[in-house]
Design a protein around this motif. Structure first.
Motif, PDB file in Angstrom:
ATOM      1  N   TYR A  92     -20.666 100.596   3.757  1.00 38.81           N
ATOM      2  CA  TYR A  92     -20.011  99.387   3.906  1.00 38.81           C
ATOM      3  C   TYR A  92     -19.384  99.485   2.473  1.00 38.81           C
ATOM      4  O   TYR A  92     -20.010  99.122   1.425  1.00 38.81           O
ATOM      5  N   LEU A  93     -18.095  99.793   2.417  1.00 39.90           N
ATOM      6  CA  LEU A  93     -17.227  99.554   1.379  1.00 39.90           C
ATOM      7  C   LEU A  93     -16.367  98.309   1.154  1.00 39.90           C
ATOM      8  O   LEU A  93     -15.390  98.127   2.119  1.00 39.90           O
ATOM      9  N   THR A  94     -16.329  97.632   0.213  1.00 36.24           N
ATOM     10  CA  THR A  94     -15.665  96.533   0.010  1.00 36.24           C
ATOM     11  C   THR A  94     -14.527  96.913  -1.032  1.00 36.24           C
ATOM     12  O   THR A  94     -14.840  97.242  -2.249  1.00 36.24           O
ATOM     13  N   LEU A  95     -13.100  97.142  -0.563  1.00 38.84           N
ATOM     14  CA  LEU A  95     -12.166  97.884  -1.111  1.00 38.84           C
ATOM     15  C   LEU A  95     -11.213  96.658  -1.714  1.00 38.84           C
ATOM     16  O   LEU A  95     -10.693  95.807  -0.935  1.00 38.84           O
ATOM     17  N   VAL A  96     -10.534  96.897  -3.058  1.00 42.38           N
ATOM     18  CA  VAL A  96      -9.502  96.018  -3.542  1.00 42.38           C
ATOM     19  C   VAL A  96      -8.382  96.852  -3.528  1.00 42.38           C
ATOM     20  O   VAL A  96      -8.353  98.114  -3.997  1.00 42.38           O
TER      21      VAL A  96
END
Length: 254
Positions: free
Chosen positions: A246-250
């Motif tokens: 699970y990648l939280t990407l900005v």
């Protein structure tokens, strides 16, 4: 008047043991919602949403936010609408049956894509570029994506899904690099635990396994048994080999 039952009235309910359609624990989901809600988004877009459980939880935490889920399976969308109504969210969320390929539903402050990058088209690189297009500057993408924890052997691939190939997934470092190349910085990197995988895969088949044990002579029993056994054999083969991150990407600004 009593209506006579048909031979298929006794089929098991579908996926009732699953809260999320993926290896995701309550604790991890709570952390994700807290982290995404801290950015104060006003719009949430869920690609390949299924019944959109994480989106609904995020909307619960954000009383002013609006949500939209896109998927092709009407049965799952109905479940999402039912759950939204039970939570009093009907006025703030829509579940729409349509393809996400080339969608014009964005940009949104938060874009969820959990195990559904294929809904955006062929290849992870193009899917990541689509996610960058769909997220507003200053927003967040939460991507759930498979990766190889180690390269599978040919014997293992033969026991996985039909046509399984070592090129079906990247390793985690390469996957993250692809996200950076598509215009993101990784705010948070986490991976599903073995316990989360076991909870998901067991719950995925549990209803049907119990039904089959009680209905071995049903007209659909042979077909159902083959499907269950095939899936279980694949899962027990990729157990510990296939991971999910699970990648939280900005999004980076230009």
């Amino acid at each position: 008047m009593t209506v006579a039952s048909t031979p298929h009235d006794d089929l098991p309910p579908r996926l009732t043991r699953l809260t999320f359609h993926g290896p995701l624990s309550e604790a991890r989901a709570t952390g994700m919602v807290r982290r995404l809600a801290a950015t104060r988004p006003s719009t949430v877009l869920d690609i390949g949403c299924g019944w959109g459980e994480l989106m609904l939880r995020l909307l619960d935490a954000l009383p002013q936010a609006q949500g939209l889920g896109v998927d092709l399976r009407e049965e799952d969308l109905r479940r999402g609408r039912h759950n939204a109504k039970a939570r009093g969210l009907t006025e703030r969320v829509r579940f729409v049956r349509e393809s996400a390929v080339g969608t014009r539903r964005g940009p949104a402050d938060v874009v969820l894509c959990l195990g559904a990058s294929q809904a955006l088209g062929e290849g992870l690189g193009p899917a990541l570029r689509e996610l960058r297009r769909l997220v507003a500057d200053g927003g967040r993408v939460l991507l759930g994506e498979g990766f190889w924890q180690r390269t599978p052997t040919e014997a293992e691939l033969a026991r996985m899904w039909p046509g399984a190939s070592a090129t079906d997934h990247h390793d985690l470092a390469t996957l993250t690099d692809l996200a950076v190349a598509a215009g993101f910085r990784p705010e948070w990197i986490e991976t599903a635990s073995l316990a989360e995988w076991e909870e998901f895969e067991s719950a995925y088949q549990a209803d049907t396994e119990v039904w089959l044990a009680a209905n071995p002579g049903h007209p659909l029993a042979t077909e159902t048994r083959a499907r269950l056994d095939t899936h279980r054999a694949a899962w027990l083969t990729y157990r510990g080999v296939l991971g999910l991150t699970y990648l939280t990407l900005v999004p980076t600004t230009t």
